[in-house]
Design an enzyme around this catalytic site. Sequence first.
Site, short mmCIF file in Angstrom:
data_model
loop_
_atom_site.label_atom_id
_atom_site.label_comp_id
_atom_site.label_asym_id
_atom_site.label_seq_id
_atom_site.Cartn_x
_atom_site.Cartn_y
_atom_site.Cartn_z
N ILE A 134 5.94 -4.75 -6.12
CA ILE A 134 6.72 -5.29 -5.00
C ILE A 134 6.31 -6.74 -4.72
O ILE A 134 7.17 -7.63 -4.59
CB ILE A 134 6.58 -4.41 -3.74
CG1 ILE A 134 7.12 -3.00 -4.02
CG2 ILE A 134 7.31 -5.04 -2.56
CD1 ILE A 134 6.87 -1.98 -2.94
N ASP A 172 -5.04 -11.15 -5.65
CA ASP A 172 -5.10 -9.79 -6.19
C ASP A 172 -6.30 -9.72 -7.14
O ASP A 172 -6.22 -10.20 -8.27
CB ASP A 172 -3.79 -9.46 -6.94
CG ASP A 172 -3.70 -7.97 -7.28
OD1 ASP A 172 -4.74 -7.38 -7.63
OD2 ASP A 172 -2.59 -7.42 -7.22
N ALA A 180 3.53 -2.90 3.78
CA ALA A 180 2.72 -2.04 2.88
C ALA A 180 2.21 -0.81 3.63
O ALA A 180 2.86 0.25 3.60
CB ALA A 180 1.58 -2.85 2.29
N ARG A 181 1.09 -0.94 4.31
CA ARG A 181 0.56 0.18 5.11
C ARG A 181 -0.11 -0.38 6.37
O ARG A 181 -0.83 -1.39 6.31
CB ARG A 181 -0.48 0.99 4.32
CG ARG A 181 0.12 1.89 3.23
CD ARG A 181 0.90 3.08 3.81
NE ARG A 181 1.46 3.95 2.78
CZ ARG A 181 2.70 3.89 2.30
NH1 ARG A 181 3.54 2.97 2.74
NH2 ARG A 181 3.12 4.75 1.40
N GLU A 224 1.95 6.23 13.18
CA GLU A 224 3.42 6.26 13.04
C GLU A 224 3.96 7.60 13.51
O GLU A 224 3.46 8.64 13.08
CB GLU A 224 3.80 6.00 11.59
CG GLU A 224 3.45 4.59 11.15
CD GLU A 224 3.93 4.23 9.75
OE1 GLU A 224 4.61 5.06 9.12
OE2 GLU A 224 3.65 3.13 9.30
N HIS A 256 9.17 1.98 9.49
CA HIS A 256 8.77 2.35 8.12
C HIS A 256 10.05 2.66 7.30
O HIS A 256 10.12 3.69 6.63
CB HIS A 256 7.82 3.56 8.12
CG HIS A 256 7.00 3.64 6.86
ND1 HIS A 256 5.73 4.12 6.83
CD2 HIS A 256 7.31 3.31 5.57
CE1 HIS A 256 5.26 4.09 5.59
NE2 HIS A 256 6.21 3.60 4.80
N1 LIG Z 1 7.31 0.22 3.74
C1 LIG Z 1 7.69 1.07 2.82
O1 LIG Z 1 8.62 1.83 3.00
C2 LIG Z 1 6.97 1.09 1.50
C3 LIG Z 1 7.63 1.58 0.37
C4 LIG Z 1 6.99 1.53 -0.88
C5 LIG Z 1 5.70 1.04 -0.96
N2 LIG Z 1 5.07 0.61 0.17
C6 LIG Z 1 3.70 0.06 0.09
O2 LIG Z 1 3.68 -1.07 -0.75
C7 LIG Z 1 2.48 -1.03 -1.53
C8 LIG Z 1 2.69 -1.84 -2.79
O3 LIG Z 1 3.60 -1.14 -3.63
P1 LIG Z 1 3.74 -1.52 -5.19
O4 LIG Z 1 4.76 -0.62 -5.75
O5 LIG Z 1 3.88 -2.99 -5.35
O6 LIG Z 1 2.29 -1.09 -5.72
P2 LIG Z 1 1.55 -1.61 -7.00
O7 LIG Z 1 0.51 -0.60 -7.32
O8 LIG Z 1 2.51 -2.02 -8.06
O9 LIG Z 1 0.82 -2.95 -6.49
C9 LIG Z 1 -0.26 -2.96 -5.63
C10 LIG Z 1 -1.10 -4.17 -5.96
O10 LIG Z 1 -2.14 -4.26 -4.98
C11 LIG Z 1 -3.28 -4.74 -5.66
N3 LIG Z 1 -4.50 -4.51 -4.89
C12 LIG Z 1 -5.27 -3.39 -4.85
N4 LIG Z 1 -6.34 -3.60 -4.06
C13 LIG Z 1 -6.23 -4.88 -3.60
C14 LIG Z 1 -7.02 -5.67 -2.76
N5 LIG Z 1 -8.17 -5.22 -2.23
N6 LIG Z 1 -6.61 -6.92 -2.48
C15 LIG Z 1 -5.46 -7.42 -3.01
N7 LIG Z 1 -4.68 -6.71 -3.85
C16 LIG Z 1 -5.06 -5.45 -4.13
C17 LIG Z 1 -3.27 -4.03 -6.99
O11 LIG Z 1 -4.08 -4.68 -7.96
C18 LIG Z 1 -1.78 -4.07 -7.33
O12 LIG Z 1 -1.48 -5.20 -8.13
C19 LIG Z 1 2.27 0.48 -1.74
O13 LIG Z 1 0.97 0.78 -2.04
C20 LIG Z 1 2.71 1.08 -0.45
O14 LIG Z 1 1.59 1.14 0.41
C21 LIG Z 1 5.68 0.62 1.37
#
Ligand SMILES: NC(=O)c1ccc[n+]([C@@H]2O[C@H](COP(=O)([O-])OP(=O)(O)OC[C@H]3O[C@@H](n4cnc5c(N)ncnc54)[C@H](O)[C@@H]3O)[C@@H](O)[C@H]2O)c1
Length: 328
Positions: free
Chosen positions: A151, A171, A231-232, A261, A280
């Site tokens: 994302i 990252d 994200a979270r 939430e 969310h």
């Molecule tokens: N709001 C929503 O409805 C919704 C929907 C989907 C996902 N999400 C959130 O979005 C997040 C990202 O999704 P994604 O598909 O891109 O995941 P992804 O696994 O493709 O990417 C996550 C990235 O975070 C990096 N990361 C891990 N620890 C880190 C740190 N300490 N500092 C910086 N970067 C770090 C990882 O290396 C990875 O590149 C998910 O984990 C989820 O929590 C939210």
Amino acid sequence: MIKVLLSQEIHPEGKKLLEGKFEILTAPDTSQQTLISMVKDVDAIILRTTSKITKEVIENAPKLKIISRTGAGVDNIDVKAATERGILVCNLPGVNNLSVCEHTLAMIMHLAKQLSFMDKAVRKGNWNVRNLNLSVELEGKVLGVVGMGNIGALVAKKCHYGLGMRILAYDPYIKEKFIDCEYEFTDTLEELFRKADFVTLHCPDTPETKGMITRDLIYSMKPTAYLINTARGSLIDEQALIDALKEKRIAGAGLDVFIEEPPKLNNELLKLENVILSPHSAALTKETTIRMSTEAAKAIVDYFEGRQPKYIYNIKELEQKGIRFFYE
Ligand SMILES: NC(=O)c1ccc[n+]([C@@H]2O[C@H](COP(=O)([O-])OP(=O)(O)OC[C@H]3O[C@@H](n4cnc5c(N)ncnc54)[C@H](O)[C@@H]3O)[C@@H](O)[C@H]2O)c1
């Protein structure tokens, strides 16, 4: 008949794939007690975001063979406990990338153009608000992307090519540039927070990332900068963010996720004017909702019809235990 429990209702398109093949049960609410009381005889669970599959749920589900998530994240599943029992944890990486990315862009543009504030002012007859010059242009502004995964990288690309923003990324797990877009990695989060005009969070909820957006980081941002979190909620020190917003130490925030939430009605975030909120719902476009329900249902159909589901999150761990899922 094989029993499939839906932790919450899913889109009818997904349900159609299960009907006739399985007995379908739907939990009437998302509480732990309800889940525990319903899993006794179930073979499979389709799990949305709110309910949690804890060790206790797994211990009460002796027939459970597969948990199929409607999204990418598995932080609402005790994956270790599932793996120990040989239960497949299936997820859908990438299923909602575009929706979450577009929601992030919507928040960035909404905040840059102060749309909530302008909308309320016009409705109250305050036409002069146009002379306050509250909105900013995005071209040339610095977007700081924390978590350059699926994302984050998509957001970076669209903001760079679509809006002309400059991209900084943090990252620690990605060493090489991998997307076709000009951007720079910062060595530290501190540098990114100091330099960015917009910071957007895209990393998962892990023990390491919980509370990683500290008071010091938030207070180091430019007073004109915005923080966006799709994200979270657990990533941010929420009280520190509330304080910074109240004291106007930052310009504003866009939040789709919260520590609790839904947030309690007395959560101060709900009263602040310089924050926009969504429930969310970043992933929940019409298109993604259909995709999530059909793909999660397909994993269950594939498994019980002897085909390997497309994405098995714990496949390596299961194979280490000698469990194989290849049906050539
Ligand atoms: N709001 C929503 O409805 C919704 C929907 C989907 C996902 N999400 C959130 O979005 C997040 C990202 O999704 P994604 O598909 O891109 O995941 P992804 O696994 O493709 O990417 C996550 C990235 O975070 C990096 N990361 C891990 N620890 C880190 C740190 N300490 N500092 C910086 N970067 C770090 C990882 O290396 C990875 O590149 C998910 O984990 C989820 O929590 C939210």
